[in-house]
Structure formats: C-alpha cells, structure tokens
Design a protein around this motif. Structure first.
Motif, short mmCIF file in Angstrom:
data_model
loop_
_atom_site.label_atom_id
_atom_site.label_comp_id
_atom_site.label_asym_id
_atom_site.label_seq_id
_atom_site.Cartn_x
_atom_site.Cartn_y
_atom_site.Cartn_z
N LYS A 192 -1.52 -17.26 -7.29
CA LYS A 192 -2.18 -16.89 -6.08
C LYS A 192 -1.84 -19.30 -5.30
O LYS A 192 -1.78 -19.59 -5.80
CB LYS A 192 -3.58 -16.71 -5.51
N TYR A 283 0.91 -9.73 1.34
CA TYR A 283 -0.19 -8.84 0.51
C TYR A 283 0.39 -7.57 0.48
O TYR A 283 0.44 -7.26 1.59
CB TYR A 283 -1.89 -9.42 0.94
N THR A 284 0.37 -6.56 -0.63
CA THR A 284 1.25 -5.35 -0.51
C THR A 284 0.48 -4.59 -0.69
O THR A 284 0.37 -3.33 -1.36
CB THR A 284 2.30 -5.59 -1.64
N ASN A 285 -0.83 -4.46 -0.06
CA ASN A 285 -1.96 -3.50 -0.43
C ASN A 285 -1.25 -2.29 0.50
O ASN A 285 -0.72 -2.41 1.57
CB ASN A 285 -3.18 -3.99 0.60
N PHE A 324 -8.41 -13.48 -0.11
CA PHE A 324 -7.30 -12.16 -0.09
C PHE A 324 -7.87 -12.16 -1.65
O PHE A 324 -7.35 -10.72 -0.98
CB PHE A 324 -6.28 -13.10 0.87
N THR A 325 -7.26 -12.20 -2.25
CA THR A 325 -7.15 -11.99 -3.01
C THR A 325 -8.45 -11.96 -4.49
O THR A 325 -8.75 -11.00 -5.10
CB THR A 325 -6.38 -13.14 -4.29
N LEU A 331 -6.79 -8.55 -1.82
CA LEU A 331 -5.54 -8.02 -2.02
C LEU A 331 -4.61 -8.53 -2.75
O LEU A 331 -4.77 -9.74 -3.56
CB LEU A 331 -4.97 -8.22 -0.62
N TYR A 333 -1.29 -9.89 -4.65
CA TYR A 333 -0.64 -11.48 -3.94
C TYR A 333 0.63 -10.98 -3.67
O TYR A 333 0.99 -10.92 -4.80
CB TYR A 333 -0.80 -12.67 -3.83
#
Length: 341
Positions: A192, A283-285, A324-325, A331, A333
């Motif tokens: 991260k 981020y690959t959500n 974010f994470t 999410l 990363y």
C-alpha cells in the motif's frame, strides 16, 4: 508500555467506575472449555498475578481453537480495554467478565468463567452472537476494527491503544517476537502507498495540492466544480482525477478500464514501490474500479459516494490513503501510474 491499573476502581468502555471482584474459575457456567493450566505461571510483562493468569487463559483458549496470533492479540487488547484483564462481576448494565459480555451472550457463570468468556469472544456467544472467527475478513482488518466487530462498543477506536501492549504480552506468553511493523512480509501483493515520497511526477506539487483543495472546498460548500462548472463531478472518480490534473475527462469509461489500459501499455507500476506525488492510485474493486490522486505525505484526493460506510456526505475529500484499503472502503490496491492523458 501502558501499565494496567490494579487494586482500585476504574472505568472501562461503556462502564461507570466499578470495584474489582474476581470470579473463581469454577463459579457456575460451562466448564468443558477450560484448557489445561499453562505450565508457565510467571507474571506476564507488567501485569500482576491475576491479569497474567487471565492473559494466559485467553491465549490458551485461542490456541485450542486454532486462532492465529493476530486473533490472540485482538483478544488481549479487547480484554485490556474492557476490563483491564480483570474478571469483573458487574459493569455497564448487565455486562460482566473479562470481555464485558452482556446477558444474551450466556449465563452469569459462563461470562465470569474466563475460559468460557474467551471461547465466546473467539467463536460466538450462547445467543448466536458472532465471535471473532465468524467475522468475514477479520484477519485483514486493523486490530481495533476486528475487536469492534465483536464487541460493538460505543467507543470503537478505544482498542487501538492496547495493540502494542497486546503483542508484547503475547510474545511474553508464547515466546514469539512481536511483528516488525516497519516492514511487511512479501505476500505477492503490491504494498500500500506508505513511506517516504519519491520525487514528484508534477512540476509544482504545491500547486497540485492547492488545486485539489479547491475541489474539496467547493464540494464542502455545495458549490460547482471550481474549474469546469460541473455539479455532479464527484460521482465519477476517473473524471475527478483527470480534472485535478487539468483535464476535463479521463478518456476512459471507468477507473478499471483506465488501469487496464495503463497496464497494457506498460506504464502501470505494480512492484510495490511507493507512489510519487501526482501519481494516480488505482484500486481494482468490481465492476468499475477506483482511482485517486496522490498528493504526498500519505494524502490523496478522492470522490466519496459511500455515505453509509464512511458517515460522510457524498462529495470530494482529501483523505489518508489508508482509508481506501483499511477504512470503510476496503478496496484492493493495484498500484499506481503516472497521470498520462
């Protein structure tokens, strides 16, 4: 290390000051989950005899249920905050015991029987309350969030202050050194964005931060996009990121599409290296992905439409990248890329 108070009344989460009363191990309740007494009964670092015994019990019960070390540390920190590792016979309303479990969790005898109370914390209460092992993804949560997922306390961040102590106690009990928080094991995933910033990707990082702040200020005031006049720009993360960098549109239908294009062209950075100020964080959500602009010093500008999860009104915010994470978003990363438009 914080020294736990002993020998006098004190306040714990959700409780008024209470006197200390120790419930005997055989006092009512189920006895089948009592582990064999630990061979080592020496006091644990800076804990008295009773606190040390309870800490060892919490660890022994967890090990019996194959709880990994992080879970043992969560339990120790929780009991430290809730009861100062003391087996209290009363508390806020009907809360009792090491974990201040309320009446629906089990009988008085069960909740004041340290091995059973510890088992409840890990595997759930008698009234089907979820224990730590029932919480989806608890292993990847910050310690205080994992504890709160079980305890549902009015003070959800209170457990964090006991994290270092919990690892120290665990190391003393098990002989395993505390984790080195200065580095992460290589788990095959990119790190991260933390640590010292590399040289920026933009000529004037201060101007980038000022532009980002203008977006955030306009959003807070309920005003249109200060540079393009739009009113719904905060709904589109890729568009916001582009506009922070001076471009009206990203040229991609979504952040995930943008990341995939950068990956295909070879400009995406997935080696775990820290992002420079000005970098786009991806981020690959599913299904759209997410992108934010890294401003340096652990801060990024992002849209936020997760009102219920974050408690904020949808808009534009400058936040720590850990939100974010590790915060409400959770999410995955992916990495970073230079702002190529």
């Amino acid at each position: 290390m914080k020294k736990l108070a002993v020998g006098f009344p004190f306040a714990v989460v959700g409780m008024a000051a209470v006197g200390l009363v120790f419930a005997g191990a055989g006092r009512g309740g189920a006895q089948e989950d009592q582990p064999c007494p630990p061979d080592d009964t020496a006091p644990v670092a800076e804990l008295d005899e009773h606190q040390s015994a309870h800490a060892r019990t919490i660890v022994a019960v967890g090990e019996r249920h194959d709880v990994p070390e992080f879970g043992l540390a969560v339990a120790l920190a929780t009991a430290a905050q809730e009861s100062m590792l003391r087996n209290l016979d009363h508390g806020d309303r009907d809360s009792v015991g090491l974990f201040q479990q309320r009446e629906p969790w089990g009988s008085f005898g069960e909740r004041t029987h340290p091995p059973t109370a510890a088992k409840f914390f890990y595997t759930g209460g008698a009234g089907e309350q979820p224990g730590l092992l029932d919480i989806p993804g608890w292993q990847n949560m910050p310690l205080t969030e994992a504890a709160q997922a079980v305890q549902v306390s009015a003070y959800p961040d209170a457990y964090a202050k006991w994290e270092d102590d919990a690892w120290t106690w665990l190391a003393d009990i098990t002989g395993t050194p505390p984790p080195d928080n200065g580095c992460d094991p290589d788990d095959g995933e990119p790190d991260k964005p933390v640590g010292e910033d590399p040289p920026p990707l933009v000529d004037d990082p201060a101007a980038l931060r000022a532009r980002a702040q203008a977006f955030a200020d306009a959003s807070e005031a309920g005003l249109p996009d200060p540079f393009y006049g739009a009113t719904s720009y905060y709904l589109l993360c890729a568009q916001l990121a582009a506009r922070v960098h001076g471009h009206a549109h990203s040229g991609h239908i979504s952040a995930l599409d943008q990341w995939q294009a950068y990956t295909a062209s070879g400009v995406a950075v997935t080696d775990g290296s820290p992002p420079p100020p000005g970098a786009l964080l991806f981020y690959t959500n599913q299904p759209w992905g997410h992108v934010a602009v890294y401003l340096g010093n652990g801060k990024a500008i992002s849209n936020d439409i997760l009102d219920e999860q974050t408690g904020r009104q949808g808009g534009v915010y400058i936040v720590d990248t850990t939100e974010f994470t590790d915060g409400a978003w959770k999410l995955p990363y992916a990495g970073w890329a230079p702002p190529i438009y």
